[in-house]
Write a protein that holds these residues in place. Sequence first.
Motif, PDB file in Angstrom:
ATOM      1  N   GLU A   1      -6.841  -3.889  -7.056  1.00 22.58           N
ATOM      2  CA  GLU A   1      -7.417  -3.417  -5.784  1.00 22.58           C
ATOM      3  C   GLU A   1      -6.455  -2.485  -5.057  1.00 22.58           C
ATOM      4  OE1 GLU A   1      -8.208  -5.364  -1.384  1.00 22.58           O
ATOM      5  OE2 GLU A   1      -8.658  -6.597  -3.140  1.00 22.58           O
ATOM      6  N   VAL A   2      -5.190  -2.876  -4.980  1.00 23.42           N
ATOM      7  CA  VAL A   2      -4.187  -2.063  -4.285  1.00 23.42           C
ATOM      8  C   VAL A   2      -3.983  -0.729  -5.015  1.00 23.42           C
ATOM      9  CG1 VAL A   2      -1.772  -1.934  -3.558  1.00 23.42           C
ATOM     10  CG2 VAL A   2      -3.022  -4.075  -3.306  1.00 23.42           C
ATOM     11  N   ALA A   3      -3.922  -0.787  -6.336  1.00 22.61           N
ATOM     12  CA  ALA A   3      -3.726   0.440  -7.117  1.00 22.61           C
ATOM     13  C   ALA A   3      -4.907   1.395  -6.947  1.00 22.61           C
ATOM     14  CB  ALA A   3      -3.529   0.096  -8.589  1.00 22.61           C
ATOM     15  N   LYS A   4      -6.109   0.864  -6.993  1.00 21.76           N
ATOM     16  CA  LYS A   4      -7.295   1.713  -6.832  1.00 21.76           C
ATOM     17  C   LYS A   4      -7.360   2.319  -5.434  1.00 21.76           C
ATOM     18  CE  LYS A   4     -10.384  -0.238 -10.331  1.00 21.76           C
ATOM     19  NZ  LYS A   4     -11.688  -0.915 -10.575  1.00 21.76           N
TER      20      LYS A   4
ATOM     21  N   THR B   1      -0.101  -7.396 -17.467  1.00 20.73           N
ATOM     22  CA  THR B   1       0.503  -6.119 -17.856  1.00 20.73           C
ATOM     23  C   THR B   1      -0.607  -5.080 -17.784  1.00 20.73           C
ATOM     24  OG1 THR B   1       2.022  -7.297 -19.341  1.00 20.73           O
ATOM     25  CG2 THR B   1       1.825  -4.914 -19.634  1.00 20.73           C
ATOM     26  N   LEU B   2      -0.476  -4.143 -16.849  1.00 21.89           N
ATOM     27  CA  LEU B   2      -1.555  -3.215 -16.553  1.00 21.89           C
ATOM     28  C   LEU B   2      -1.105  -1.764 -16.705  1.00 21.89           C
ATOM     29  CD1 LEU B   2      -2.738  -4.928 -13.228  1.00 21.89           C
ATOM     30  CD2 LEU B   2      -3.618  -5.351 -15.536  1.00 21.89           C
ATOM     31  N   ARG B   3      -2.015  -0.935 -17.182  1.00 17.17           N
ATOM     32  CA  ARG B   3      -1.757   0.507 -17.257  1.00 17.17           C
ATOM     33  C   ARG B   3      -2.825   1.248 -16.459  1.00 17.17           C
ATOM     34  NH1 ARG B   3      -2.289   1.396 -22.442  1.00 17.17           N
ATOM     35  NH2 ARG B   3      -4.262   2.537 -22.411  1.00 17.17           N
ATOM     36  N   PHE B   4      -2.346   1.969 -15.435  1.00 17.43           N
ATOM     37  CA  PHE B   4      -3.224   2.774 -14.589  1.00 17.43           C
ATOM     38  C   PHE B   4      -2.982   4.249 -14.889  1.00 17.43           C
ATOM     39  CE2 PHE B   4      -2.399  -1.160 -12.256  1.00 17.43           C
ATOM     40  CZ  PHE B   4      -3.657  -1.522 -11.825  1.00 17.43           C
TER      41      PHE B   4
ATOM     42  N   ASP C   1       0.832  -1.211   0.000  1.00 20.34           N
ATOM     43  CA  ASP C   1       0.000   0.000   0.000  1.00 20.34           C
ATOM     44  C   ASP C   1       0.864   1.256   0.000  1.00 20.34           C
ATOM     45  OD1 ASP C   1      -2.277  -1.529   0.002  1.00 20.34           O
ATOM     46  OD2 ASP C   1      -2.668  -1.328   2.142  1.00 20.34           O
ATOM     47  N   LYS C   2       1.895   1.261   0.831  1.00 20.55           N
ATOM     48  CA  LYS C   2       2.791   2.414   0.891  1.00 20.55           C
ATOM     49  C   LYS C   2       3.546   2.592  -0.431  1.00 20.55           C
ATOM     50  CE  LYS C   2       3.564   2.334   5.896  1.00 20.55           C
ATOM     51  NZ  LYS C   2       4.567   2.164   6.981  1.00 20.55           N
ATOM     52  N   ALA C   3       3.872   1.471  -1.077  1.00 18.87           N
ATOM     53  CA  ALA C   3       4.573   1.536  -2.356  1.00 18.87           C
ATOM     54  C   ALA C   3       3.717   2.261  -3.397  1.00 18.87           C
ATOM     55  CB  ALA C   3       4.923   0.133  -2.846  1.00 18.87           C
ATOM     56  N   PHE C   4       2.472   1.837  -3.521  1.00 18.37           N
ATOM     57  CA  PHE C   4       1.591   2.459  -4.515  1.00 18.37           C
ATOM     58  C   PHE C   4       1.278   3.913  -4.149  1.00 18.37           C
ATOM     59  CE2 PHE C   4       1.236  -1.794  -6.028  1.00 18.37           C
ATOM     60  CZ  PHE C   4       0.772  -1.718  -7.328  1.00 18.37           C
ATOM     61  N   ASP C   5       1.223   4.206  -2.872  1.00 19.15           N
ATOM     62  CA  ASP C   5       1.036   5.601  -2.453  1.00 19.15           C
ATOM     63  C   ASP C   5       2.205   6.466  -2.916  1.00 19.15           C
ATOM     64  OD1 ASP C   5      -1.384   5.063  -1.210  1.00 19.15           O
ATOM     65  OD2 ASP C   5      -0.528   4.892   0.801  1.00 19.15           O
ATOM     66  N   SER C   6       3.420   5.913  -2.842  1.00 16.50           N
ATOM     67  CA  SER C   6       4.597   6.681  -3.252  1.00 16.50           C
ATOM     68  C   SER C   6       4.605   6.921  -4.761  1.00 16.50           C
ATOM     69  CB  SER C   6       5.889   5.976  -2.813  1.00 16.50           C
ATOM     70  OG  SER C   6       6.143   4.808  -3.574  1.00 16.50           O
ATOM     71  N   PHE C   7       4.075   5.975  -5.529  1.00 11.33           N
ATOM     72  CA  PHE C   7       3.989   6.160  -6.979  1.00 11.33           C
ATOM     73  C   PHE C   7       2.989   7.274  -7.299  1.00 11.33           C
ATOM     74  CE2 PHE C   7       4.445   1.250  -7.107  1.00 11.33           C
ATOM     75  CZ  PHE C   7       5.734   1.340  -6.618  1.00 11.33           C
ATOM     76  N   PHE C   8       1.872   7.247  -6.605  1.00 11.22           N
ATOM     77  CA  PHE C   8       0.830   8.254  -6.818  1.00 11.22           C
ATOM     78  C   PHE C   8       1.383   9.645  -6.529  1.00 11.22           C
ATOM     79  CE2 PHE C   8      -3.070  10.610  -5.993  1.00 11.22           C
ATOM     80  CZ  PHE C   8      -3.958  10.091  -6.929  1.00 11.22           C
ATOM     81  N   ALA C   9       2.162   9.759  -5.450  1.00  8.38           N
ATOM     82  CA  ALA C   9       2.729  11.055  -5.067  1.00  8.38           C
ATOM     83  C   ALA C   9       3.733  11.564  -6.096  1.00  8.38           C
ATOM     84  CB  ALA C   9       3.402  10.947  -3.704  1.00  8.38           C
ATOM     85  N   ALA C  10       4.505  10.665  -6.706  1.00 11.51           N
ATOM     86  CA  ALA C  10       5.540  11.072  -7.662  1.00 11.51           C
ATOM     87  C   ALA C  10       4.973  11.522  -8.996  1.00 11.51           C
ATOM     88  CB  ALA C  10       6.511   9.916  -7.893  1.00 11.51           C
TER      89      ALA C  10
END
Length: 270
Positions: free
Chosen positions: A206-209, A262-265, A161-170
């Motif tokens: 789910e984690v990405a959303k 292979t996913l694109r968000f 969860d923290k990993a995906f949060d850091s991607f969102f922030a960047a």
Amino acid sequence: MTINIKKSLVALAGALAMAAGAQAADLNSVIKGDQRSKEYAARDQYRNPAETLKFMGIEPDMTVVEITPGGGWYTEILGPYLSEKGKLYAAHFPEDSESAYYQRSLKNFKEKLAGNKEAYKNVIITEFSPQTGREVAPAGSADAVVTFRNVHNWMYRDYQDKAFDSFFAALKPGGILGVVEHRAKPGTSMEDMIKSGYVTQEYVIEVAKKAGFELEEASEVNANSKDTAKHPKGVWTLPPSLRLGDEDKDKYLAIGESDRMTLRFRKPKS
């Protein structure tokens, strides 16, 4: 006047087509370039780098963040591809990590970059350390974040969860998150996902959303129908790891590398 306008439109369309073709050729030429190790290039048949990066929408003028590049399999492509007009943040293991493996991996990666300064002139090493909250890139600076076969590692340490949060922030608003991951069968338990290294596509979504991303598209470019995702040593049974050594080696080589999603968000624009 009408004829001139038509001629101008035709010329413009031709120029755009030529530009698009040149861009595609540039990526293909980078993939075939001398900067790539033969060992890494041999895996193209399983990892489909050209198709994968095109699906993710990676263009040569982008600012891209590569998460935990390891030995630099994708860095050998992304670094040169972004070297003239773009920028690559390589979010590697922390400099102050107590892990001998992390330290060795980071040292080898730095030596790789130093060995070809022209190809990697626009590569900036940052740190991927979700548990400490360090930035993988300056907030809101990236056009895209990409990660390849890493999600299961974060699940083992319970910081996905923290990993995906850091991607969102960047990412900038409207930025892309591209994810490739070993794919488990639907309904696989969390325990089995962590143990095997295979993750269900539903869980990654789910984690990405949860982090705020919107799923834009899923691709089967890295699918492998020969892979059952059921092996004695999990995904590491297959190449390139071949964790069982010579035991049934030909069988696992015939399967090839794992079946992968292979996913694109997309980060919402507002």
